[in-house]
Write a protein that holds these residues in place. Structure first.
Motif, mmCIF file in Angstrom:
data_model
loop_
_atom_site.group_PDB
_atom_site.id
_atom_site.type_symbol
_atom_site.label_atom_id
_atom_site.label_comp_id
_atom_site.label_asym_id
_atom_site.label_seq_id
_atom_site.Cartn_x
_atom_site.Cartn_y
_atom_site.Cartn_z
ATOM 1 N N ILE A 152 0.871 -1.178 0.000
ATOM 2 C CA ILE A 152 0.000 0.000 0.000
ATOM 3 C C ILE A 152 0.910 1.231 0.000
ATOM 4 O O ILE A 152 1.841 1.319 0.803
ATOM 5 N N THR A 153 0.645 2.174 -0.882
ATOM 6 C CA THR A 153 1.538 3.314 -1.031
ATOM 7 C C THR A 153 1.069 4.509 -0.210
ATOM 8 O O THR A 153 -0.061 4.557 0.284
ATOM 9 N N ARG A 154 1.933 5.491 -0.118
ATOM 10 C CA ARG A 154 1.601 6.717 0.609
ATOM 11 C C ARG A 154 0.533 7.521 -0.110
ATOM 12 O O ARG A 154 -0.022 8.463 0.465
ATOM 13 N N ASP A 155 0.227 7.172 -1.362
ATOM 14 C CA ASP A 155 -0.889 7.820 -2.053
ATOM 15 C C ASP A 155 -2.225 7.479 -1.399
ATOM 16 O O ASP A 155 -3.195 8.235 -1.522
ATOM 17 N N LEU A 156 -2.272 6.343 -0.706
ATOM 18 C CA LEU A 156 -3.515 5.891 -0.076
ATOM 19 C C LEU A 156 -3.497 6.093 1.438
ATOM 20 O O LEU A 156 -4.476 6.565 2.014
ATOM 21 N N VAL A 157 -2.384 5.704 2.070
ATOM 22 C CA VAL A 157 -2.248 5.845 3.525
ATOM 23 C C VAL A 157 -0.846 6.379 3.823
ATOM 24 O O VAL A 157 0.142 5.870 3.280
ATOM 25 N N ASP A 212 7.856 2.368 1.460
ATOM 26 C CA ASP A 212 6.539 1.714 1.387
ATOM 27 C C ASP A 212 6.678 0.199 1.434
ATOM 28 O O ASP A 212 5.894 -0.495 2.099
ATOM 29 N N GLU A 213 7.677 -0.322 0.734
ATOM 30 C CA GLU A 213 7.858 -1.769 0.648
ATOM 31 C C GLU A 213 8.388 -2.346 1.956
ATOM 32 O O GLU A 213 7.989 -3.431 2.370
ATOM 33 N N GLY A 214 9.277 -1.619 2.615
ATOM 34 C CA GLY A 214 9.762 -2.063 3.912
ATOM 35 C C GLY A 214 8.654 -2.099 4.952
ATOM 36 O O GLY A 214 8.569 -3.033 5.764
ATOM 37 N N LEU A 215 7.784 -1.100 4.923
ATOM 38 C CA LEU A 215 6.640 -1.096 5.830
ATOM 39 C C LEU A 215 5.715 -2.269 5.535
ATOM 40 O O LEU A 215 5.177 -2.895 6.458
ATOM 41 N N ALA A 216 5.519 -2.579 4.264
ATOM 42 C CA ALA A 216 4.678 -3.721 3.904
ATOM 43 C C ALA A 216 5.268 -5.020 4.441
ATOM 44 O O ALA A 216 4.538 -5.878 4.958
ATOM 45 N N SER A 231 18.159 -1.892 5.845
ATOM 46 C CA SER A 231 18.094 -0.604 5.160
ATOM 47 C C SER A 231 17.133 -0.685 3.992
ATOM 48 O O SER A 231 16.875 -1.761 3.438
ATOM 49 N N LEU A 232 16.610 0.471 3.604
ATOM 50 C CA LEU A 232 15.671 0.592 2.484
ATOM 51 C C LEU A 232 16.291 1.530 1.468
ATOM 52 O O LEU A 232 15.898 2.679 1.319
ATOM 53 N N VAL A 233 17.289 1.010 0.746
ATOM 54 C CA VAL A 233 18.102 1.828 -0.154
ATOM 55 C C VAL A 233 17.293 2.323 -1.349
ATOM 56 O O VAL A 233 17.716 3.215 -2.069
ATOM 57 N N GLY A 234 16.110 1.767 -1.530
ATOM 58 C CA GLY A 234 15.273 2.168 -2.657
ATOM 59 C C GLY A 234 14.563 3.492 -2.486
ATOM 60 O O GLY A 234 13.884 3.946 -3.403
ATOM 61 N N SER A 235 14.676 4.125 -1.316
ATOM 62 C CA SER A 235 14.119 5.462 -1.099
ATOM 63 C C SER A 235 15.261 6.411 -0.750
ATOM 64 O O SER A 235 16.005 6.153 0.196
ATOM 65 N N ARG A 236 15.358 7.503 -1.499
ATOM 66 C CA ARG A 236 16.422 8.479 -1.260
ATOM 67 C C ARG A 236 15.853 9.888 -1.403
ATOM 68 O O ARG A 236 14.786 10.090 -1.998
ATOM 69 N N CYS A 237 16.591 10.851 -0.846
ATOM 70 C CA CYS A 237 16.114 12.236 -0.902
ATOM 71 C C CYS A 237 17.156 13.203 -1.456
ATOM 72 O O CYS A 237 17.033 14.419 -1.284
#
Length: 216
Positions: free
Chosen positions: A63-68, A148-152, A168-174
Motif C-alpha cells: 500500500i503506497t503513501r498515495d492511499l495511507v 513503502d515496501e519495507g513497511l509492507a 536498510s531501504l536503499v530504494g528510497s532516497r532524498c
C-alpha cells in the motif's frame, strides 16, 4: 504446499484487520475491491516461489503513501508477538520524510497499491555499507526496497524484523547521503535513517525482484 491465493487473502485480511480501510477513507468492501485485481497477478507472479520464511517472502501487497501515509502505516507495525507500535525516529526533521522518494530504477507503479515479488530482508548484507550492498543487490539482478515496501514487509510478516536482522531501504532516497532503515528500538519497529557509506553489524539491506506489478 505454498498457496499464493491463500497468502494474498491473508495479507489483505491483515490490512483490513489493522484498519487500513478507515485510514484510506474507504469502506472495507471498497478497499477490498480496490486491490482485488492484484490477486490473480499475485498467483501468476508467485509461481515457483517457496513459502514465506522469516527472511524471505514470495510477494507483498504494498500500500503506497498515495492511499495511507507513512507515519500512519508505521504506527500499525509491531514486532512478532508484541504490541508496541512502530515509531518514527526523532532525527527526521519536520516535513523531511516526504522527500524520500523511490529511486527511478524501481519503476514503482503509480496508484494506491501494487505487488512486489521475491522479497528478502537482506541479512547477507549485514555489516556492509548500503553503498556496498547496493552493488551486490544489482549484481544479482535485484533492486532494493523503498520505504513503502519495507513497511509492507514488517506489517504483513512481522517476524522479518528481528534482533540483528534489521534492514536498510536503499530504494528510497532524498538527494543526500541518508538511507532509510527499519530497526528495533525499545521493543518496537523504528523507521530511521543511516548513512550510505556506513556499515552496521545489525543492519542488512532488503531487496526484491525488479518487476513491480500495479493495478493498471
Amino acid at each position: 504446499m505454498f498457496d499464493a491465493a491463500t497468502e494474498f487473502d491473508s495479507q489483505l485480511d491483515r490490512l483490513v484487520h489493522l484498519g487500513y480501510p478507515a485510514l484510506a477513507g474507504l469502506p472495507e468492501s471498497a478497499f477490498r475491491e480496490l486491490v482485488a485485481p492484484l490477486r490473480a497477478r499475485a498467483i501468476e507472479g508467485a509461481a515457483g516461489l517457496p513459502a514465506p520464511t522469516d527472511a524471505r517472502v514470495p510477494f507483498l501487497l504494498v500500500i503506497t503513501r498515495d492511499l495511507v501515509g507513512v507515519v500512519e502505516r508505521l504506527a500499525l507495525t509491531t514486532l512478532a508477538g508484541k504490541r508496541k507500535p512502530g515509531v518514527l525516529d526523532r532525527n527526521y526533521a519536520d516535513d523531511d520524510l516526504p522527500r524520500f522518494d523511490p529511486i527511478k530504477e524501481l519503476e514503482v507503479p503509480t496508484g494506491p497499491a501494487y505487488l512486489l515479488f521475491d522479497v528478502d530482508r537482506g541479512e547477507e548484507y549485514r555489516n556492509l555499507a548500503p553503498a556496498t550492498a547496493m552493488e551486490g543487490i544489482t549484481a544479482q539482478g535485484r533492486l532494493p526496497l523503498s520505504i513503502d515496501e519495507g513497511l509492507a514487509l514488517v506489517t504483513l510478516h512481522p517476524a522479518a524484523l528481528a534482533s540483528n536482522r534489521c534492514f536498510s531501504l536503499v530504494g528510497s532516497r532524498c538527494g543526500d547521503r541518508r538511507v532509510p532503515a527499519i530497526w528495533i528500538s525499545q521493543g518496537a519497529p523504528k523507521l530511521g535513517w543511516c548513512w550510505y557509506g556506513n556499515p552496521h553489524t545489525w543492519l542488512g539491506s532488503a531487496s526484491a525482484r525488479p518487476e513491480r506489478v500495479g493495478l493498471e
